[in-house]
Design a protein around this motif. Structure first.
Motif, PDB file in Angstrom:
ATOM      1  N   ARG A  43       0.933  -1.152  -0.006  1.00  0.00           N
ATOM      2  CA  ARG A  43      -0.078  -0.229   0.145  1.00  0.00           C
ATOM      3  C   ARG A  43       0.785   1.258   0.045  1.00  0.00           C
ATOM      4  O   ARG A  43       2.032   1.151   0.311  1.00  0.00           O
ATOM      5  CB  ARG A  43      -1.016  -0.126   1.143  1.00  0.00           C
ATOM      6  CG  ARG A  43      -0.138   0.129   2.585  1.00  0.00           C
ATOM      7  CD  ARG A  43      -1.215  -0.042   3.775  1.00  0.00           C
ATOM      8  NE  ARG A  43      -0.084   0.151   4.961  1.00  0.00           N
ATOM      9  CZ  ARG A  43      -0.979   0.019   5.952  1.00  0.00           C
ATOM     10  NH1 ARG A  43      -2.239  -0.315   6.279  1.00  0.00           N
ATOM     11  NH2 ARG A  43      -0.189   0.335   7.281  1.00  0.00           N
ATOM     12  N   LEU A 103      -3.575   4.061  -1.156  1.00  0.00           N
ATOM     13  CA  LEU A 103      -3.613   3.585  -2.346  1.00  0.00           C
ATOM     14  C   LEU A 103      -3.178   2.209  -2.217  1.00  0.00           C
ATOM     15  O   LEU A 103      -2.493   1.735  -1.351  1.00  0.00           O
ATOM     16  CB  LEU A 103      -2.771   4.260  -3.336  1.00  0.00           C
ATOM     17  CG  LEU A 103      -3.388   5.844  -3.453  1.00  0.00           C
ATOM     18  CD1 LEU A 103      -2.163   6.431  -4.458  1.00  0.00           C
ATOM     19  CD2 LEU A 103      -4.497   6.043  -4.030  1.00  0.00           C
ATOM     20  N   LEU A 155      -8.500  -0.643  -0.170  1.00  0.00           N
ATOM     21  CA  LEU A 155      -9.609   0.227   0.075  1.00  0.00           C
ATOM     22  C   LEU A 155      -9.589   0.706   1.621  1.00  0.00           C
ATOM     23  O   LEU A 155     -10.511   1.734   1.577  1.00  0.00           O
ATOM     24  CB  LEU A 155     -10.852  -0.724  -0.106  1.00  0.00           C
ATOM     25  CG  LEU A 155     -10.783  -1.105  -1.685  1.00  0.00           C
ATOM     26  CD1 LEU A 155     -11.992  -2.066  -1.758  1.00  0.00           C
ATOM     27  CD2 LEU A 155     -11.045  -0.092  -2.578  1.00  0.00           C
ATOM     28  N   SER A 188      -5.876  -3.328 -11.415  1.00  0.00           N
ATOM     29  CA  SER A 188      -5.643  -1.859 -11.480  1.00  0.00           C
ATOM     30  C   SER A 188      -5.472  -1.061 -10.527  1.00  0.00           C
ATOM     31  O   SER A 188      -4.483  -0.074 -10.232  1.00  0.00           O
ATOM     32  CB  SER A 188      -6.675  -1.196 -12.711  1.00  0.00           C
ATOM     33  OG  SER A 188      -7.810  -1.405 -11.921  1.00  0.00           O
ATOM     34  N   SER A 189      -6.050  -1.325  -9.207  1.00  0.00           N
ATOM     35  CA  SER A 189      -6.143  -0.556  -8.061  1.00  0.00           C
ATOM     36  C   SER A 189      -5.361  -1.216  -6.898  1.00  0.00           C
ATOM     37  O   SER A 189      -5.303  -0.824  -5.848  1.00  0.00           O
ATOM     38  CB  SER A 189      -7.566  -0.142  -7.627  1.00  0.00           C
ATOM     39  OG  SER A 189      -8.147  -1.592  -7.205  1.00  0.00           O
ATOM     40  N   GLN A 190      -4.707  -2.340  -7.341  1.00  0.00           N
ATOM     41  CA  GLN A 190      -4.012  -3.048  -6.296  1.00  0.00           C
ATOM     42  C   GLN A 190      -2.326  -2.746  -6.623  1.00  0.00           C
ATOM     43  O   GLN A 190      -1.829  -2.358  -7.504  1.00  0.00           O
ATOM     44  CB  GLN A 190      -4.235  -4.531  -6.469  1.00  0.00           C
ATOM     45  CG  GLN A 190      -5.637  -5.025  -6.018  1.00  0.00           C
ATOM     46  CD  GLN A 190      -6.058  -6.431  -6.311  1.00  0.00           C
ATOM     47  OE1 GLN A 190      -5.901  -6.924  -7.444  1.00  0.00           O
ATOM     48  NE2 GLN A 190      -6.328  -7.312  -5.179  1.00  0.00           N
ATOM     49  N   TRP A 213      -0.487   8.635 -11.750  1.00  0.00           N
ATOM     50  CA  TRP A 213      -1.449   9.650 -11.824  1.00  0.00           C
ATOM     51  C   TRP A 213      -1.067  10.941 -12.586  1.00  0.00           C
ATOM     52  O   TRP A 213      -0.020  11.484 -12.100  1.00  0.00           O
ATOM     53  CB  TRP A 213      -1.854   9.809 -10.573  1.00  0.00           C
ATOM     54  CG  TRP A 213      -2.546   8.473  -9.653  1.00  0.00           C
ATOM     55  CD1 TRP A 213      -3.783   8.343  -9.506  1.00  0.00           C
ATOM     56  CD2 TRP A 213      -1.797   7.311  -9.062  1.00  0.00           C
ATOM     57  NE1 TRP A 213      -3.901   7.130  -8.970  1.00  0.00           N
ATOM     58  CE2 TRP A 213      -2.717   6.722  -8.580  1.00  0.00           C
ATOM     59  CE3 TRP A 213      -0.584   6.961  -9.186  1.00  0.00           C
ATOM     60  CZ2 TRP A 213      -2.669   5.295  -8.205  1.00  0.00           C
ATOM     61  CZ3 TRP A 213      -0.209   5.983  -8.614  1.00  0.00           C
ATOM     62  CH2 TRP A 213      -1.404   4.878  -7.932  1.00  0.00           C
ATOM     63  N   PRO A 220      -4.247  11.677  -6.586  1.00  0.00           N
ATOM     64  CA  PRO A 220      -5.635  10.865  -6.223  1.00  0.00           C
ATOM     65  C   PRO A 220      -6.107  11.544  -4.870  1.00  0.00           C
ATOM     66  O   PRO A 220      -5.641  12.366  -4.073  1.00  0.00           O
ATOM     67  CB  PRO A 220      -4.970   9.644  -6.005  1.00  0.00           C
ATOM     68  CG  PRO A 220      -3.762   9.743  -5.562  1.00  0.00           C
ATOM     69  CD  PRO A 220      -3.149  10.864  -6.460  1.00  0.00           C
ATOM     70  N   ASN A 229      -9.385   6.686  -1.295  1.00  0.00           N
ATOM     71  CA  ASN A 229      -8.914   5.310  -1.110  1.00  0.00           C
ATOM     72  C   ASN A 229      -9.000   4.325  -2.332  1.00  0.00           C
ATOM     73  O   ASN A 229      -9.885   4.193  -2.835  1.00  0.00           O
ATOM     74  CB  ASN A 229      -9.356   4.602   0.196  1.00  0.00           C
ATOM     75  CG  ASN A 229      -8.849   5.384   1.405  1.00  0.00           C
ATOM     76  OD1 ASN A 229      -8.223   6.397   1.435  1.00  0.00           O
ATOM     77  ND2 ASN A 229      -9.702   5.062   2.369  1.00  0.00           N
ATOM     78  N   GLY A 230      -7.801   3.725  -2.512  1.00  0.00           N
ATOM     79  CA  GLY A 230      -8.017   2.555  -3.541  1.00  0.00           C
ATOM     80  C   GLY A 230      -7.912   3.240  -5.134  1.00  0.00           C
ATOM     81  O   GLY A 230      -8.318   2.464  -5.960  1.00  0.00           O
ATOM     82  N   GLN A 231      -7.971   4.464  -5.357  1.00  0.00           N
ATOM     83  CA  GLN A 231      -8.090   5.138  -6.707  1.00  0.00           C
ATOM     84  C   GLN A 231      -7.009   4.438  -7.720  1.00  0.00           C
ATOM     85  O   GLN A 231      -5.909   4.601  -7.421  1.00  0.00           O
ATOM     86  CB  GLN A 231      -7.848   6.697  -6.511  1.00  0.00           C
ATOM     87  CG  GLN A 231      -8.286   7.392  -7.853  1.00  0.00           C
ATOM     88  CD  GLN A 231      -8.140   8.708  -7.738  1.00  0.00           C
ATOM     89  OE1 GLN A 231      -8.684   9.209  -6.709  1.00  0.00           O
ATOM     90  NE2 GLN A 231      -7.827   9.411  -9.038  1.00  0.00           N
ATOM     91  N   ALA A 232      -7.539   3.901  -8.685  1.00  0.00           N
ATOM     92  CA  ALA A 232      -6.665   3.405  -9.778  1.00  0.00           C
ATOM     93  C   ALA A 232      -6.004   4.421 -10.466  1.00  0.00           C
ATOM     94  O   ALA A 232      -6.323   5.646 -10.619  1.00  0.00           O
ATOM     95  CB  ALA A 232      -7.462   2.727 -10.677  1.00  0.00           C
TER      96      ALA A 232
END
Length: 639
Positions: free
Chosen positions: A91, A109, A112, A123-125, A153, A157, A160-163
């Protein structure tokens, strides 16, 4: 490098120091209470089965919250926010304003929420994120190391967890550890490709190839990137095959032929890891290696000493040391200290200590230790108790009874004066061995007992160089010396004056396992196991070899038990198991395989660099190596 933190203990402890052998052994009683496993299971393992519990961790997919890090590797700031790559928790933690105390982050990020830490390739991991870089206008780049990609990005961002906006992959981007951007250019280290990749514009598509590649002679495994846009510094863990240090470009390279100007190790300790840092607003270069070094101007050569090196505080950097200058403060990341040390103002004297810590209640507490998160755990069990040694921690952890819940704290912790690489339970006792030292308990230390035998350096006529394995059965006691390419064998427990009964020639021998019928010697660098029948050792022993590239990949440890064979195929991320060792000798496929995932992963059915197995007939414990430290337990399944 093993880290010794004298005097760092939990509140409810009892310390019993005893000078013995080359140093002092300390034993600490831990206030703990855990569910106890009953054992008595029957059956065998099924390929791909899930682990039941997890030690050296909070739990499966549990991080412990936003302020419990696990070996963070990078920090960055855009002048307003602080960003941390919490690698083993998969993370990125974000403070929306620059923290002035030990306050929790505001956004995450790769996950979640702040409580989870599952790795992934979505994509968000993320899977073991490395260096992070951010620009004043909010462009963000992260090296997603074990997913072999960069995450980008275009603007900062907001949830939370934004791709990311762009996921960048190409054939050259192998195991990216470092990443840097100024909003236009992007630089990444392809650690697995021994190269540094440069994009001359901020990528907008996921398949963009770099504009050029730097691959100077001597580059080994490039790691982190430091730059002010005009100069470039690349940290390397294995430069010129064995040196840790940094490649310096005095002007930013514009093409593949622009060679570095010089290479320099840490100016205080050439054996330390490479340095990583930043340029502050005054143009000073600040680099964290063995300690914090400050150059008032960019050094013109490797002989230019820092204007200031901190000596009044011991930074525990390692593979994730980093420096950020923001808001008038200095934030320094301590990978092995598991915290951020903060100066409210840049230091001006060598003895100046940081003012506070983030991720820890103070600058003295290492939350890896207080949460019993081990490095390189090596388990051993007699089916009733559990013992785990760690060379890096210089510790032995003792569970008097087999734990049956994740995150269970041990009953006892031994701090040792040497780094135990291997262990063995036999004849009702326990042996630890590593480097030049051996400690032996004639009975299992369930109540804080000191070792009965402590040997160091020379045993009889043998001067050890690098002990990497210990074995012990009813007849023999074995020690491997990896540098000497020898396994020394004694009849019974050796004493200082006793010469070995005989010596086995084995190429790069490491950990040893014996069940009294077979002795198995793991050789990590040759990807092989050497197997002897114990009954043949004193006559004309004819060893057999198992493995080689393709069958095993850098195996750290193996176990033979009642003719069964378990092999931790470390960078294959799997444990291979044979019910009969003769099937392995005949190169027949394993009867069951745990893990086997292509990339390391921290799930219940996946493994992250499995290192050493321990099995008692009911439970298989697997200590994961180096970049993980977890210890999952797998139960046999009914047949």
């Amino acid at each position: 490098v093993a880290v010794w933190l004298a005097g760092l203990f939990l509140a409810n402890v009892r310390i019993m120091p005893m000078p013995i052998g080359p140093g002092q052994v300390r034993v600490t009683a831990v206030d703990t209470n855990y569910a106890i496993a009953q054992g008595g299971l029957s059956g065998w393992f099924r390929s791909g089965q899930q682990a039941e519990i997890l030690l050296s961790a909070i739990g499966f997919n549990r991080s412990g919250g936003g302020l419990l890090f696990n070996h963070p590797r990078s920090i960055a700031s855009d002048g307003k926010r602080l960003i941390l790559a919490d690698s083993n928790n998969n993370r990125i933690l974000i403070w929306s304003s620059l923290p002035d105390s030990n306050v929790a982050p505001d956004m995450v990020l790769g996950q979640l929420d702040f409580d989870s830490n599952q790795s992934g390739g979505g994509s968000s991991q993320m899977n073991w994120p490395g260096q992070v870089s951010v620009t004043p206008d909010g462009k963000l780049v992260i090296a997603d190391t074990y997913n072999d990609r960069l995450l980008l990005w275009n603007s900062f961002p907001t949830q939370n967890g934004q791709a990311p906006d762009v996921i960048l992959r190409n054939e050259a981007l192998r195991w990216p550890w470092g990443a840097w951007t100024d909003g236009n250019r992007v630089v990444a280290s392809a650690t697995g490709g021994r190269a540094v990749l440069v994009w001359n514009r901020f990528p907008i598509q996921g398949n963009e190839s770099p504009d050029f590649v730097l691959r100077p002679e001597g580059m080994g495994t490039p790691r982190t990137i430091t730059s002010d846009g005009s100069r470039l510094i690349v940290g390397d863990h294995n430069a010129f095959q064995e040196l840790a240090g940094n490649f310096f470009w005095k002007s930013f390279p514009t093409g593949p032929g622009d060679s570095y100007d010089y290479f320099a190790p840490d100016p205080m300790d050439s054996n330390s890891a490479w340095m990583q840092g930043t340029f502050d607003e005054q143009g000073r270069l600040l680099m964290l290696g063995r300690t914090l070094h400050v150059w008032n101007e960019f050094p013109e050569s490797s002989s230019v000493r820092p204007n200031l090196s901190i000596q009044g505080y011991s930074f525990q950097g390692g593979d994730g040391g980093a420096v950020v200058a923001a808001g008038g403060r200095l934030y320094l990341l301590e990978y092995n200290g598991n915290r951020i040390a903060v100066y409210n103002n840049p230091p001006t004297t060598p003895q100046q200590r940081p003012d506070f810590a983030i991720g820890s209640p103070n600058l003295e507490t290492n939350t890896l230790r207080t949460n019993f998160l081990m490095t390189n755990p090596v388990p051993a069990t007699d089916g009733k108790s559990l013992f785990v040694s760690s060379d890096f921690d210089r510790r032995l952890y003792v569970w008097k009874q087999l734990p049956d819940e994740s995150g269970a704290k041990p009953n006892w912790v031994y701090d040792l004066p040497f780094a135990p690489w291997d262990n063995e339970i036999s004849q009702g006792g326990l042996a630890l061995a590593g480097k030049e030292s051996v400690a032996i308990w004639s009975t299992l230390p369930l109540n804080g007992e000191m070792p009965d035998v402590m040997l160091n350096g020379r045993f009889g006529g043998v001067r050890f160089q690098e002990i990497r394995g210990v074995g012990w059965d009813e007849k023999y006691f074995y020690l491997s010396d990896m540098l000497a390419n020898k396994v020394y064998v004694w009849r019974g427990i050796p004493i200082v004056e006793s010469d070995p009964a005989f010596v086995l020639d084995v190429r790069q021998p490491a950990r040893i396992s014996t069940d009294g019928e077979y002795v198995v010697i793991t050789s990590t660098e040759t990807h092989t196991l050497t197997v002897y029948r114990v009954a043949d050792l004193e006559s004309s022993p004819r060893p057999q070899t198992i493995g080689g590239p393709g069958m095993f990949n850098l195996p750290q440890g193996s176990l033979v038990r009642k003719g069964q064979l378990f092999v931790c195929d470390t960078t294959g991320n799997r444990v291979q198991m044979w019910r009969n060792i003769n099937d392995a000798l005949a190169r027949r496929p394993a009867d069951a395989i745990l893990g086997g995932n292509r990339e390391p992963a921290n799930g219940r059915s996946t493994l992250f660099w499995p290192g050493v197995p321990a099995f008692d007939g009911s439970y298989l414990w697997v200590g994961e190596f180096k970049f993980s430290g977890r210890m999952p337990r797998f139960n046999v399944q009914p047949e």
